[in-house]
Design an enzyme around this catalytic site. Sequence first.
Site, PDB file in Angstrom:
ATOM      1  CG  ASP A 191      -2.149   0.710   1.255  1.00 48.28           C
ATOM      2  OD1 ASP A 191      -1.284   2.314   1.267  1.00 48.28           O
ATOM      3  OD2 ASP A 191      -3.345   0.753   1.166  1.00 48.28           O
ATOM      4  CG  ASP A 201      -1.575   2.325   4.749  1.00 50.21           C
ATOM      5  OD1 ASP A 201      -1.925   2.912   4.602  1.00 50.21           O
ATOM      6  OD2 ASP A 201      -1.378   0.617   4.400  1.00 50.21           O
TER       7      ASP A 201
HETATM    8  C1  PRP Z   1      -4.317   3.947  -3.552  1.00 47.63           C
HETATM    9  C2  PRP Z   1      -3.589   3.999  -4.541  1.00 47.63           C
HETATM   10  C3  PRP Z   1      -4.054   4.609  -5.582  1.00 47.63           C
HETATM   11  C4  PRP Z   1      -5.214   3.677  -5.867  1.00 47.63           C
HETATM   12  C5  PRP Z   1      -5.264   2.842  -6.681  1.00 47.63           C
HETATM   13  O1  PRP Z   1      -4.927   4.754  -2.514  1.00 47.63           O
HETATM   14  O2  PRP Z   1      -2.986   4.933  -3.797  1.00 47.63           O
HETATM   15  O3  PRP Z   1      -4.832   5.949  -5.560  1.00 47.63           O
HETATM   16  O4  PRP Z   1      -5.369   3.020  -4.454  1.00 47.63           O
HETATM   17  O5  PRP Z   1      -6.476   1.867  -6.803  1.00 47.63           O
HETATM   18  P1  PRP Z   1      -7.287   1.650  -7.970  1.00 47.63           P
HETATM   19  O6  PRP Z   1      -6.498   2.182  -9.197  1.00 47.63           O
HETATM   20  O7  PRP Z   1      -7.540   0.442  -7.796  1.00 47.63           O
HETATM   21  O8  PRP Z   1      -8.416   2.682  -7.845  1.00 47.63           O
HETATM   22  P2  PRP Z   1      -5.905   4.246  -1.326  1.00 47.63           P
HETATM   23  O9  PRP Z   1      -6.759   4.254  -1.583  1.00 47.63           O
HETATM   24  O10 PRP Z   1      -5.638   3.367  -0.523  1.00 47.63           O
HETATM   25  O11 PRP Z   1      -5.911   5.688  -1.147  1.00 47.63           O
HETATM   26  P3  PRP Z   1      -3.772   6.410   0.207  1.00 47.63           P
HETATM   27  O12 PRP Z   1      -3.604   6.964  -2.049  1.00 47.63           O
HETATM   28  O13 PRP Z   1      -4.470   7.442   0.196  1.00 47.63           O
HETATM   29  O14 PRP Z   1      -3.327   5.314   0.666  1.00 47.63           O
END
Ligand code: PRP
Length: 207
Positions: free
Chosen positions: A198, A201
């Site tokens: 992640d 994180d």
């Molecule tokens: C994660 C990552 C992307 C998204 C990708 O963000 O940083 O923005 O998921 O997934 P997708 O292509 O399936 O939409 P997250 O929602 O975990 O938030 P964060 O960046 O705050 O950790």
Amino acid sequence: MELTVVDHPLAARLLTRLRDETTDRAAFRLAMDELAFMLVYEACRTLPTAPVDVTTPMGAARGVRIPHAPLVVPVLRAGLGLHGAVLRLLPETDTAFVGVARNEATLEPEPYMNSVPADLAGRPVLVLDPMLATGGSLAHACRLLHDRGAGPLTGVCVLAAPEGIAHIEASGLVERVVTAAVDERLDDRAFIVPGLGDAGDRLFGTA
Ligand code: PRP
């Protein structure tokens, strides 16, 4: 849609550091910042330039300036990990923020912030999102920008899954995606495999 995979030993070494689960937060953040420099360098390859004359210690020389720096849009949170490199390479650029959290049950993007100006007619944009998994988050940000007239849109990612690339391509919103690698697949939680975990994180913690 054009897909550019930055295939370079220095980029690959940084990506290896990002993938390694033993890389601590400070080293992870630094590696992403350094890799971002290379990705943004590539993403800006087709930026229009205008001629400018300068005087060197040896006489006149023709140089270039960038008359229209692209707007940069980090997708919060993880997109912030790529932002510093843009600010160093294009210090004059404007930044707008889109906040999206992927709902881990539905996998749908849940928007929580948007500071994108209402009128972006004809403005090129670099959209920063390190992880292109299902593509929902990047597609949401790009739809929002497209609806305000922005374009061309370039997605800057660290890792992309084939599913995410297909989603973005089918949206018809994005001219180009630049990434350091295209990974194998998504797992049953829609995490990129082998991926790097992640990104948000690992950059910022879970507090
Ligand atoms: C994660 C990552 C992307 C998204 C990708 O963000 O940083 O923005 O998921 O997934 P997708 O292509 O399936 O939409 P997250 O929602 O975990 O938030 P964060 O960046 O705050 O950790």
